[in-house]
Design a protein around this motif. Structure first.
Motif, PDB file in Angstrom:
ATOM      1  N   GLN A  89     -31.464  11.289 -11.330  1.00 33.05           N
ATOM      2  CA  GLN A  89     -30.731  10.027 -11.274  1.00 33.05           C
ATOM      3  C   GLN A  89     -31.069   9.235 -10.018  1.00 33.05           C
ATOM      4  O   GLN A  89     -31.167   8.013 -10.052  1.00 33.05           O
ATOM      5  N   SER A  90     -31.268   9.923  -8.911  1.00 32.73           N
ATOM      6  CA  SER A  90     -31.592   9.217  -7.663  1.00 32.73           C
ATOM      7  C   SER A  90     -32.996   8.641  -7.680  1.00 32.73           C
ATOM      8  O   SER A  90     -33.292   7.664  -6.981  1.00 32.73           O
ATOM      9  N   ASN A  91     -33.867   9.218  -8.530  1.00 32.50           N
ATOM     10  CA  ASN A  91     -35.250   8.724  -8.611  1.00 32.50           C
ATOM     11  C   ASN A  91     -35.448   7.717  -9.741  1.00 32.50           C
ATOM     12  O   ASN A  91     -36.554   7.189  -9.902  1.00 32.50           O
ATOM     13  N   SER A 131     -33.411  12.691 -18.107  1.00 30.04           N
ATOM     14  CA  SER A 131     -32.027  12.718 -17.617  1.00 30.04           C
ATOM     15  C   SER A 131     -31.046  13.017 -18.744  1.00 30.04           C
ATOM     16  O   SER A 131     -30.124  13.823 -18.588  1.00 30.04           O
ATOM     17  N   THR A 183     -28.977  15.318 -10.681  1.00 28.58           N
ATOM     18  CA  THR A 183     -28.720  14.418  -9.550  1.00 28.58           C
ATOM     19  C   THR A 183     -30.017  13.893  -8.960  1.00 28.58           C
ATOM     20  O   THR A 183     -30.144  12.720  -8.605  1.00 28.58           O
ATOM     21  N   SER A 184     -31.011  14.780  -8.863  1.00 29.18           N
ATOM     22  CA  SER A 184     -32.313  14.369  -8.347  1.00 29.18           C
ATOM     23  C   SER A 184     -32.985  13.352  -9.259  1.00 29.18           C
ATOM     24  O   SER A 184     -33.568  12.362  -8.801  1.00 29.18           O
TER      25      SER A 184
END
Length: 216
Positions: free
Chosen positions: A213-215, A147, A210-211
């Protein structure tokens, strides 16, 4: 220009992580006076205007900068001189200076919330030194490292002021070339085409971030 934009961003990101990981280890594993203050001060470079930072590094590392003048004073007949103006080296140095805080804060924050029992178990099983880093710490920290790398890559990919002021035209990135084509040459079709390319790349990188961070 496209190739240089991609690989300078990759190299800048890699160097930033190389410096940020050991610092994150120190801030996570050790307690010392002024720790919170140092962590807060590490964010200061990211808040400084590009022009101020570029002028400061030019005054420090330039041909007539502080370090060269000091070398001339200390060893007048040696001929030793730092020649970093208009080079890739000074661009990478400033990129690391700017983005170090981002990687440090993200990795430190994530690492501080991980259980130390995993490392203790690994030590009992014989993991030490580089094997402990490679097989235990880096896998645990992978979400934070990736990230941070994506975010730093976004900032270095879109670098404008640092490249324009310290690098010169021979180190033009997409962002700098858009400015040159639109303002200096008034070639709006080329500037528009480069803008579309940059927007597509940024959209992909932001979607990836974004992907991640969501995981996390």
């Amino acid at each position: 220009i496209l190739w240089f934009t991609f690989w300078q961003a990759s190299l800048s990101t890699l160097l930033t992580l190389v410096f940020a990981l050991p610092a994150a280890y120190v801030f996570t594993r050790y307690r010392f006076p002024g720790k919170s203050l140092l962590l807060s001060l590490s964010t200061l470079p990211f808040l400084l205007p590009t022009v101020i930072v570029a002028a400061a590094f030019s005054a420090l590392l330039g041909d007539n900068g502080v370090i060269n003048n000091l070398l001339v004073t200390l060893v007048p007949d040696s001929g030793i001189q730092m020649d970093l103006e208009r080079t890739l080296a000074i661009i990478l140095i400033v990129h690391v200076f700017y983005n170090f805080a981002i990687a440090l804060r993200m990795i430190t924050g994530y690492w501080a919330n991980q259980s130390y029992h995993i490392e203790e178990a690994a030590r009992v099983l014989g993991a030490h030194g580089w094997s402990l880093w490679w097989y235990v710490r880096l896998p645990v920290l992978r979400p934070a490292i990736v990230s941070a790398a994506v975010l730093v890559y976004i900032f270095t990919f879109t670098s404008f002021g640092v490249i324009l002021i310290l690098g010169g035209p021979q180190f033009a990135t997409i962002e700098v070339e858009i400015y040159v084509q639109a303002v200096s040459l008034f070639d709006l079709p080329v500037a528009s085409a480069l803008s579309v390319i940059q927007l597509l790349v940024m959209f992909g990188m932001i979607t990836l971030y974004t992907s991640l961070q969501s995981n996390t």
